[in-house]
Motif scaffolding. Structure first.
Motif, PDB file in Angstrom:
ATOM      1  N   ALA A 215     -23.450  -0.554   1.416  1.00 57.37           N
ATOM      2  CA  ALA A 215     -24.342   0.449   1.996  1.00 57.37           C
ATOM      3  C   ALA A 215     -23.871   0.736   3.427  1.00 57.37           C
ATOM      4  O   ALA A 215     -23.335  -0.148   4.109  1.00 57.37           O
ATOM      5  N   PRO A 216     -23.969   1.961   3.928  1.00 57.05           N
ATOM      6  CA  PRO A 216     -24.623   3.116   3.305  1.00 57.05           C
ATOM      7  C   PRO A 216     -23.677   3.999   2.505  1.00 57.05           C
ATOM      8  O   PRO A 216     -24.031   5.088   2.106  1.00 57.05           O
ATOM      9  N   TYR A 217     -22.437   3.516   2.257  1.00 56.02           N
ATOM     10  CA  TYR A 217     -21.441   4.350   1.588  1.00 56.02           C
ATOM     11  C   TYR A 217     -21.717   4.492   0.102  1.00 56.02           C
ATOM     12  O   TYR A 217     -21.147   5.381  -0.548  1.00 56.02           O
ATOM     13  N   ASP A 218     -22.571   3.612  -0.451  1.00 57.45           N
ATOM     14  CA  ASP A 218     -22.846   3.708  -1.881  1.00 57.45           C
ATOM     15  C   ASP A 218     -23.566   4.999  -2.246  1.00 57.45           C
ATOM     16  O   ASP A 218     -23.547   5.417  -3.404  1.00 57.45           O
ATOM     17  N   ARG A 219     -24.179   5.663  -1.270  1.00 51.73           N
ATOM     18  CA  ARG A 219     -24.874   6.918  -1.588  1.00 51.73           C
ATOM     19  C   ARG A 219     -23.896   8.068  -1.843  1.00 51.73           C
ATOM     20  O   ARG A 219     -24.300   9.130  -2.313  1.00 51.73           O
ATOM     21  N   TYR A 220     -22.614   7.867  -1.541  1.00 52.37           N
ATOM     22  CA  TYR A 220     -21.626   8.906  -1.819  1.00 52.37           C
ATOM     23  C   TYR A 220     -21.067   8.804  -3.235  1.00 52.37           C
ATOM     24  O   TYR A 220     -20.252   9.634  -3.635  1.00 52.37           O
ATOM     25  N   VAL A 221     -21.470   7.794  -3.966  1.00 51.90           N
ATOM     26  CA  VAL A 221     -21.058   7.676  -5.370  1.00 51.90           C
ATOM     27  C   VAL A 221     -22.041   8.475  -6.210  1.00 51.90           C
ATOM     28  O   VAL A 221     -23.209   8.095  -6.355  1.00 51.90           O
ATOM     29  N   LYS A 222     -21.575   9.584  -6.748  1.00 53.66           N
ATOM     30  CA  LYS A 222     -22.410  10.485  -7.551  1.00 53.66           C
ATOM     31  C   LYS A 222     -22.133  10.261  -9.038  1.00 53.66           C
ATOM     32  O   LYS A 222     -21.216   9.534  -9.431  1.00 53.66           O
ATOM     33  N   ASP A 223     -22.941  10.930  -9.844  1.00 51.40           N
ATOM     34  CA  ASP A 223     -22.771  10.796 -11.296  1.00 51.40           C
ATOM     35  C   ASP A 223     -21.416  11.323 -11.765  1.00 51.40           C
ATOM     36  O   ASP A 223     -20.917  10.893 -12.803  1.00 51.40           O
ATOM     37  N   ASP A 224     -20.823  12.247 -11.001  1.00 49.47           N
ATOM     38  CA  ASP A 224     -19.546  12.835 -11.391  1.00 49.47           C
ATOM     39  C   ASP A 224     -18.414  12.391 -10.466  1.00 49.47           C
ATOM     40  O   ASP A 224     -17.400  13.060 -10.350  1.00 49.47           O
ATOM     41  N   SER A 225     -18.576  11.266  -9.787  1.00 44.09           N
ATOM     42  CA  SER A 225     -17.514  10.769  -8.913  1.00 44.09           C
ATOM     43  C   SER A 225     -16.326  10.305  -9.750  1.00 44.09           C
ATOM     44  O   SER A 225     -16.477   9.877 -10.898  1.00 44.09           O
ATOM     45  N   ARG A 226     -15.153  10.373  -9.163  1.00 43.48           N
ATOM     46  CA  ARG A 226     -13.916   9.993  -9.850  1.00 43.48           C
ATOM     47  C   ARG A 226     -13.260   8.835  -9.091  1.00 43.48           C
ATOM     48  O   ARG A 226     -13.073   8.896  -7.879  1.00 43.48           O
ATOM     49  N   PHE A 227     -12.894   7.784  -9.814  1.00 44.79           N
ATOM     50  CA  PHE A 227     -12.202   6.622  -9.255  1.00 44.79           C
ATOM     51  C   PHE A 227     -10.757   6.635  -9.743  1.00 44.79           C
ATOM     52  O   PHE A 227     -10.498   6.929 -10.916  1.00 44.79           O
ATOM     53  N   TRP A 228      -9.833   6.281  -8.872  1.00 47.46           N
ATOM     54  CA  TRP A 228      -8.425   6.210  -9.269  1.00 47.46           C
ATOM     55  C   TRP A 228      -7.724   5.093  -8.496  1.00 47.46           C
ATOM     56  O   TRP A 228      -8.207   4.630  -7.454  1.00 47.46           O
ATOM     57  N   GLN A 229      -6.576   4.659  -9.037  1.00 48.84           N
ATOM     58  CA  GLN A 229      -5.804   3.613  -8.397  1.00 48.84           C
ATOM     59  C   GLN A 229      -5.018   4.221  -7.240  1.00 48.84           C
ATOM     60  O   GLN A 229      -4.243   5.153  -7.427  1.00 48.84           O
ATOM     61  N   ALA A 230      -5.239   3.658  -6.054  1.00 47.91           N
ATOM     62  CA  ALA A 230      -4.592   4.177  -4.840  1.00 47.91           C
ATOM     63  C   ALA A 230      -3.439   3.292  -4.421  1.00 47.91           C
ATOM     64  O   ALA A 230      -3.051   3.290  -3.250  1.00 47.91           O
ATOM     65  N   SER A 231      -2.878   2.509  -5.339  1.00 44.09           N
ATOM     66  CA  SER A 231      -1.777   1.618  -4.997  1.00 44.09           C
ATOM     67  C   SER A 231      -0.489   2.409  -4.839  1.00 44.09           C
ATOM     68  O   SER A 231      -0.262   3.399  -5.520  1.00 44.09           O
ATOM     69  N   GLY A 232       0.372   1.971  -3.931  1.00 39.54           N
ATOM     70  CA  GLY A 232       1.670   2.586  -3.762  1.00 39.54           C
ATOM     71  C   GLY A 232       1.615   3.911  -3.035  1.00 39.54           C
ATOM     72  O   GLY A 232       0.647   4.240  -2.355  1.00 39.54           O
ATOM     73  N   VAL A 233       2.690   4.694  -3.203  1.00 35.04           N
ATOM     74  CA  VAL A 233       2.854   5.966  -2.517  1.00 35.04           C
ATOM     75  C   VAL A 233       2.957   7.069  -3.548  1.00 35.04           C
ATOM     76  O   VAL A 233       3.711   6.959  -4.525  1.00 35.04           O
ATOM     77  N   ASP A 234       2.193   8.141  -3.361  1.00 33.01           N
ATOM     78  CA  ASP A 234       2.201   9.292  -4.267  1.00 33.01           C
ATOM     79  C   ASP A 234       3.049  10.386  -3.628  1.00 33.01           C
ATOM     80  O   ASP A 234       2.690  10.948  -2.604  1.00 33.01           O
ATOM     81  N   VAL A 235       4.209  10.671  -4.231  1.00 32.83           N
ATOM     82  CA  VAL A 235       5.140  11.678  -3.720  1.00 32.83           C
ATOM     83  C   VAL A 235       5.148  12.852  -4.682  1.00 32.83           C
ATOM     84  O   VAL A 235       5.299  12.669  -5.895  1.00 32.83           O
ATOM     85  N   SER A 236       4.965  14.067  -4.155  1.00 32.62           N
ATOM     86  CA  SER A 236       4.967  15.265  -4.991  1.00 32.62           C
ATOM     87  C   SER A 236       5.815  16.341  -4.329  1.00 32.62           C
ATOM     88  O   SER A 236       5.943  16.382  -3.101  1.00 32.62           O
ATOM     89  N   LEU A 237       6.391  17.201  -5.157  1.00 31.87           N
ATOM     90  CA  LEU A 237       7.228  18.298  -4.691  1.00 31.87           C
ATOM     91  C   LEU A 237       6.667  19.593  -5.235  1.00 31.87           C
ATOM     92  O   LEU A 237       6.515  19.754  -6.444  1.00 31.87           O
ATOM     93  N   ASP A 238       6.311  20.514  -4.329  1.00 33.18           N
ATOM     94  CA  ASP A 238       5.798  21.803  -4.758  1.00 33.18           C
ATOM     95  C   ASP A 238       6.407  22.889  -3.885  1.00 33.18           C
ATOM     96  O   ASP A 238       7.374  22.658  -3.156  1.00 33.18           O
ATOM     97  N   THR A 239       5.831  24.099  -3.953  1.00 33.06           N
ATOM     98  CA  THR A 239       6.393  25.220  -3.213  1.00 33.06           C
ATOM     99  C   THR A 239       6.306  25.053  -1.700  1.00 33.06           C
ATOM    100  O   THR A 239       7.051  25.688  -0.960  1.00 33.06           O
ATOM    101  N   SER A 240       5.405  24.217  -1.229  1.00 39.40           N
ATOM    102  CA  SER A 240       5.266  24.003   0.211  1.00 39.40           C
ATOM    103  C   SER A 240       6.117  22.861   0.722  1.00 39.40           C
ATOM    104  O   SER A 240       6.091  22.556   1.911  1.00 39.40           O
ATOM    105  N   GLY A 241       6.848  22.177  -0.154  1.00 37.54           N
ATOM    106  CA  GLY A 241       7.726  21.098   0.267  1.00 37.54           C
ATOM    107  C   GLY A 241       7.327  19.774  -0.353  1.00 37.54           C
ATOM    108  O   GLY A 241       6.589  19.704  -1.337  1.00 37.54           O
TER     109      GLY A 241
END
Length: 540
Positions: A215-241
């Motif tokens: 608390a008080p961060y638990d109030r930001y967990v909504k019925d449609d919240s999404r959880f994902w693994q944040a381990s490591g580094v996420d590298v992406s390549l798109d039109t902006s670089g």
């Protein structure tokens, strides 16, 4: 009594008998009596002050020593281990402990005990102080009402103590990744919780994690919240670089989780404690739009699908409206041909996105009119096609679009799932064109053409030899005569040549003649009667 006269002896006094007391305490017995009383009082006090005796079962006796190992609650001694023995089946260790009387109210059904020793888990270090003082048994009081005296000790200390404000949630995932008990949980890169426990599902197809959001961060967990693994580094390549995304250095080293609620659902109610969520592999997968309506179709391709993978998008004019669910192979025993059926999940709501009134999406047509609408779309050229999504990696995706010039076809509603017709991809069309061109080239008789060309070259060589022997000498004589004529003409056209002088004199004569004609014309214009009467004579 008076004394008698003379030598008469006085009378002997008469003895008085005093009755003897039956019980007489000697002073010497007071000391043992006081000692007995004090001992009895101490014994009674010891019995009255003695607290409860409990037993705690552990897998091993590491860190336990009878008469020395203490039991502490909030770092205050409340008891001591009195004995450590093996269980009757020798599978566990039974520790018996005497606790103070004040600790009786702490022994409820969900009270927890564990051995405090140096540990490194989930990026946290605990029990360092026991390196000098020795191990002890930690205690966490539960919230139950029923009393209890026999406990099973925890092999690992609890991450969250009872009574800490916040809520616990359940996550279902395919695997653990690099997570562990105590791994951090982030919300907008701020650590707000941690993993409390994990277990393999009964069917072995996934894992279940319990996480605690403070608390008080638990109030930001909504019925449609999404959880994902944040381990490591996420590298992406798109039109902006190139984009590099990570939660923190801690998440890179030891793993972690993150959660967020889609902006369009941020106003939903808070999730209740114990709510179950899906655990996604990365943020991109987690934040995908979750559609309520899912239709399944199949595209049957006859070309190679190398580069197409499960999860590849189904694209309609640049908008992702579905994804590839499965890829199979099929053999048609009638046509004796192989094909590649690609099963897709189509999301009809994405064709009817929210309008200005904020209404929810749905199907383009009512379910009863689904077949009619599908037939109309395919009749007007709706087809599936494989296209290249990335030239570097060769990844493919399925494009859904209209091809007015495509061959006539219809949806096969008899199959499960229904089959939508396809057209060859751009590369396949190019390959077919090249193949057709090569087939036509193979039909050209290059050997005969070569023989004819060789004969033609031989004839041309003979012709050249004949020209060199017969035509060339005459051509040389003709050229010499032409050269002589040109030289003569050049000599005649010189400024001092007679021809040039004669030509100049002739031109002057012609000029004088032209002047005379002009004079005559002027005179006739003034005197037209001279044509009849003649020129009048000059008067003298």
């Amino acid at each position: 009594m008076s004394r008698p006269p003379g030598n008469i002896p006085p009378e002997i006094p008469e003895a008085v008998v005093v009755p003897r007391k039956r019980w007489r305490v000697q002073l010497v017995w007071l000391v043992p009596l006081v000692a007995v009383l004090i001992g009895g009082w101490l014994a009674v006090k010891a019995v009255l002050d003695k607290g409860p005796t409990i037993t705690i079962s552990f897998e091993t006796g590491e860190g336990l020593e009878a008469g020395k190992t203490k039991i502490k609650f909030k770092n205050v001694d409340i008891g001591t281990i009195t004995s450590v023995v093996l269980s009757p089946d020798h599978s566990r260790v039974i520790a018996r402990a005497d606790l103070s009387r004040d600790a009786s109210s702490l022994l409820v059904d969900d009270t927890r005990f564990w051995v405090v020793r140096p540990r490194i888990s989930g990026g946290t270090v605990s029990g360092i102080g026991t390196l000098l003082s020795g191990s002890f048994i930690g205690m966490d009081v539960g919230t139950g009402k029923e009393s209890r005296r026999d406990y099973v000790g925890l092999e690992k200390p609890p991450v969250i103590a009872t009574g800490v404000p916040g809520r616990e949630f359940i996550l279902k995932g395919d695997d653990m990744g690099s997570l562990d008990v105590g791994s951090p949980i982030f919300f907008r890169r701020l650590q707000v919780g941690q993993v409390t426990s994990y277990a393999l599902d009964g069917d072995g197809k996934g894992v279940t994690l319990r996480v605690f959001i403070n608390a008080p961060y638990d109030r930001y967990v909504k019925d449609d919240s999404r959880f994902w693994q944040a381990s490591g580094v996420d590298v992406s390549l798109d039109t902006s670089g190139v984009k590099v995304n990570t939660q923190s250095l801690v998440a890179i080293l030891i793993g972690g989780l993150a959660f967020q609620t889609p902006e369009e659902n941020a106003g939903k109610s808070e999730a209740a404690a114990g709510t179950e969520f899906s655990l996604f592999r990365d943020r991109t997968e987690a934040m995908k739009r979750h559609d309520r309506i899912v239709d399944t179709y199949v595209f049957n391709f006859t070309e190679s699908v190398r580069g197409l993978s499960v999860g590849a998008p189904v694209d309609f004019r640049g908008i992702t409206v579905g994804e590839v669910a499965a890829i199979y192979t099929r053999f048609d025993p009638v046509k004796k041909k192989f094909s590649i059926p690609v099963e897709i999940r189509l999301y009809p709501e994405r064709f009817t996105s929210r309008y200005k009134d904020g209404g929810e999406g749905g199907r383009v047509a009512a379910p009863a009119d689904r077949h009619e609408l599908g037939n109309w779309l395919v009749e007007h050229g709706l087809r599936g096609q494989l296209k290249t999504g990335n030239l570097l990696t060769g990844q493919l995706y399925v494009a859904l679009d209209f091809f007015p010039n495509a061959a006539k076809a219809a949806i096969d509603w008899s199959g499960t799932p229904p089959e939508i017709p396809t057209v060859p991809g751009g590369l396949q069309s190019l390959q077919d064109s090249v193949t057709s061109l090569l087939a036509r080239l193979n039909k050209i008789p290059f050997e005969g053409i070569g023989n004819n060309t060789k004969q033609t070259l031989l004839d041309a060589d003979a012709l050249l030899k004949r020209l060199d022997s017969e035509v060339l000498p005459q051509a040389r004589a003709t050229l010499a005569a032409a050269q002589t004529a040109l030289n003569s003409a050049n000599t005649a056209l010189q400024p001092d040549s007679p021809l040039t002088q004669s030509t100049s004199e002739t031109m002057r004569e012609l000029a004088r003649t032209a002047a005379a004609f002009r004079t005559l014309a002027d005179y006739l214009e003034r005197h037209p009667e001279a044509l009849i009467r003649g020129k009048p004579e000059d008067k003298k």
